[in-house]
Design an enzyme around this catalytic site. Structure first.
Site, PDB file in Angstrom:
ATOM      1  N   ARG A  93      -7.319  -0.062  16.626  1.00 19.41           N
ATOM      2  CA  ARG A  93      -7.824   0.201  15.295  1.00 19.41           C
ATOM      3  C   ARG A  93      -8.832  -0.912  15.072  1.00 19.41           C
ATOM      4  O   ARG A  93      -9.767  -1.022  15.842  1.00 19.41           O
ATOM      5  CB  ARG A  93      -6.698   0.261  14.250  1.00 19.41           C
ATOM      6  CG  ARG A  93      -7.154   1.062  13.015  1.00 19.41           C
ATOM      7  CD  ARG A  93      -6.070   1.234  11.954  1.00 19.41           C
ATOM      8  NE  ARG A  93      -5.820  -0.004  11.217  1.00 19.41           N
ATOM      9  CZ  ARG A  93      -4.895  -0.147  10.268  1.00 19.41           C
ATOM     10  NH1 ARG A  93      -4.127   0.878   9.950  1.00 19.41           N
ATOM     11  NH2 ARG A  93      -4.724  -1.296   9.660  1.00 19.41           N
ATOM     12  N   LYS A 106       0.818  -1.231   0.000  1.00 21.58           N
ATOM     13  CA  LYS A 106       0.000   0.000   0.000  1.00 21.58           C
ATOM     14  C   LYS A 106       0.843   1.268   0.000  1.00 21.58           C
ATOM     15  O   LYS A 106       0.386   2.294  -0.498  1.00 21.58           O
ATOM     16  CB  LYS A 106      -0.971  -0.007   1.178  1.00 21.58           C
ATOM     17  CG  LYS A 106      -0.300   0.136   2.530  1.00 21.58           C
ATOM     18  CD  LYS A 106      -1.295  -0.072   3.668  1.00 21.58           C
ATOM     19  CE  LYS A 106      -0.586   0.146   4.996  1.00 21.58           C
ATOM     20  NZ  LYS A 106      -1.308  -0.435   6.120  1.00 21.58           N
TER      21      LYS A 106
HETATM   22  C1  LIG Z   1      -0.338  -1.220   6.679  1.00 19.81           C
HETATM   23  C2  LIG Z   1      -0.640  -2.477   7.334  1.00 19.81           C
HETATM   24  C3  LIG Z   1       0.398  -3.381   7.601  1.00 19.81           C
HETATM   25  C4  LIG Z   1       1.854  -3.120   7.252  1.00 19.81           C
HETATM   26  O1  LIG Z   1       2.375  -2.012   7.914  1.00 19.81           O
HETATM   27  P1  LIG Z   1       3.907  -1.545   7.694  1.00 19.81           P
HETATM   28  O2  LIG Z   1       4.122  -0.554   8.778  1.00 19.81           O
HETATM   29  O3  LIG Z   1       3.991  -0.966   6.347  1.00 19.81           O
HETATM   30  O4  LIG Z   1       4.766  -2.727   7.839  1.00 19.81           O
HETATM   31  C5  LIG Z   1       0.054  -4.571   8.199  1.00 19.81           C
HETATM   32  N1  LIG Z   1      -1.233  -4.860   8.526  1.00 19.81           N
HETATM   33  C6  LIG Z   1      -2.255  -4.012   8.287  1.00 19.81           C
HETATM   34  C7  LIG Z   1      -3.641  -4.399   8.664  1.00 19.81           C
HETATM   35  C8  LIG Z   1      -1.990  -2.794   7.683  1.00 19.81           C
HETATM   36  O5  LIG Z   1      -3.011  -1.956   7.432  1.00 19.81           O
END
Ligand SMILES: *Cc1c(COP(=O)(O)O)cnc(C)c1O
Length: 356
Positions: free
Chosen positions: A131, A36
């Site tokens: 979250r 992402k």
């Molecule tokens: C963005 C995200 C991750 C990965 O996070 P990083 O900090 O880029 O490693 C993992 N799990 C969920 C649910 C996320 O939204």
């Protein structure tokens, strides 16, 4: 070459991917590669896959579709919980999704049945970061409902930490996740494919333990792209923190006062700016601004100071450098700056070391 541009070193990202797969693998934890931060960029996703990742995850369906249409061969996972109305697009573009609402899983079930696919669901559990996630005491009920639905398969449970509330993985919350996994397996008599944690900062816990209890999977993006730099730690040793370079160009370089003069009102963003008095300085303007990048997460590779930014201009104190019009200035970026630069259509994306 055009500026501003984001130079993306694919060899460095490839190295990070191999290292992360190895480091987590040594603790029995597989990696889901999170795309992402780069909008599901197929060139980068391809580097993930070529260096040992088999599951790619993104928070946006559009990014998963982008990778699918580019022919990236991997299992695809949707990170952000789907809306009720997009169930159909989810089952078409993702093999797995993270979920916390049974009402949505019911829609995924219907959509999967009508598309003739089997969609995997990972139930997210709240462990304190606040979250997404089902409260632990409500998990059993959600599992019961999920396993009763056709078209979907419960593939595991997961949790998100160190993301919204900044809560770190520790002995307590990781033990809780592990025991929840065990209880589900005992009660419902099947094996969970994934007991998954994220984000990148979970590495600080993982490296401190000999074995990861029931945790067998981590969703990681930042570490692969930027070496996992965060506030508390410098990053994971042996990784590249500079796979991304932002390059902007000097469009004005003049000796001026460091304090605005005249009557002070609001700046372009509605606040009253304050500045330190640095005396007379060489002020340099670069051709990038708040529309393109989170400038507070930019780190110049030469000794200059960022004073601020408007929508389209970055203002710096050139200090002892002799920056002049036409010169290029390079910056390291943190995650937020990378994300925004990737998203800005005004920042060109240039791949370095493409043939790896
Ligand atoms: C963005 C995200 C991750 C990965 O996070 P990083 O900090 O880029 O490693 C993992 N799990 C969920 C649910 C996320 O939204």
């Amino acid at each position: 070459m055009n500026t501003p541009r984001l130079e993306i070193d694919l060899a460095k990202i490839g190295h990070n991917v191999r290292e992360i797969v190895r480091l987590y693998g040594a603790k029995g934890v597989g990696i889901i590669g999170v795309t992402k931060g780069v909008l599901g960029d197929p060139v980068i996703a391809d580097i993930f896959v070529k260096n040992g990742i088999t599951v790619l995850a993104d928070s946006r369906i559009a990014n998963l579709r982008r990778m699918r249409e580019a022919g990236i061969r991997a299992t695809r996972l949707l990170l952000r919980m789907p809306t009720l109305s997009e169930a159909d697009a989810v089952v078409r573009n993702a093999d797995i999704s993270l979920n916390s609402e049974v009402a949505v899983i019911r829609e995924l079930s219907k959509a999967a049945l009508s598309c003739g696919v089997r969609h995997k669901v990972i139930l997210m559990v709240e462990l304190g970061d606040l979250r997404e996630g089902i409260m632990p005491q409500d998990l059993e009920e959600a599992v019961k409902e999920t396993v009763s639905l056709e078209g979907v398969r419960l593939a595991g449970i997961g949790s998100n930490l160190a993301c919204f509330g900044g809560v770190k993985p520790d002995e307590n919350n990781m033990s809780l996740l592990s025991s929840l996994a065990q209880e589900i397996e005992d009660r419902f008599k099947f094996q969970l494919e994934f007991v998954s944690i994220g984000c990148s900062t979970v590495y600080s816990w993982l490296k401190s333990v000999n074995q990861a209890k029931r945790v067998n999977n981590a969703r990681v993006g930042d570490s692969l792209l930027l070496g996992g730099r965060d506030l508390e730690e410098k990053g994971i040793p042996g990784l590249h923190y500079d796979a991304f370079t932002l390059v902007a160009e000097v469009i004005e370089s003049k000796v001026k006062p460091s304090l605005p003069y005249g009557e002070i009102g609001l700046d372009a963003f509605g606040s009253i700016p304050t500045f330190a008095d640095r005396g007379i300085i060489r002020r340099v303007i670069l051709n990038i601004g708040r529309q393109d990048v989170l400038y507070t997460q930019l780190y110049p590779r030469i000794d200059i100071d960022i004073l601020g930014a408007s929508s389209d201009h970055l203002i710096v104190d050139a200090k002892k450098t002799d920056l002049k019009v036409g010169d290029e200035v390079k910056f390291d970026l943190d995650y937020g700056a990378m994300l925004q630069a990737m998203t800005s259509p005004y920042v060109a994306k240039i791949y370095l070391n493409r043939a790896v």
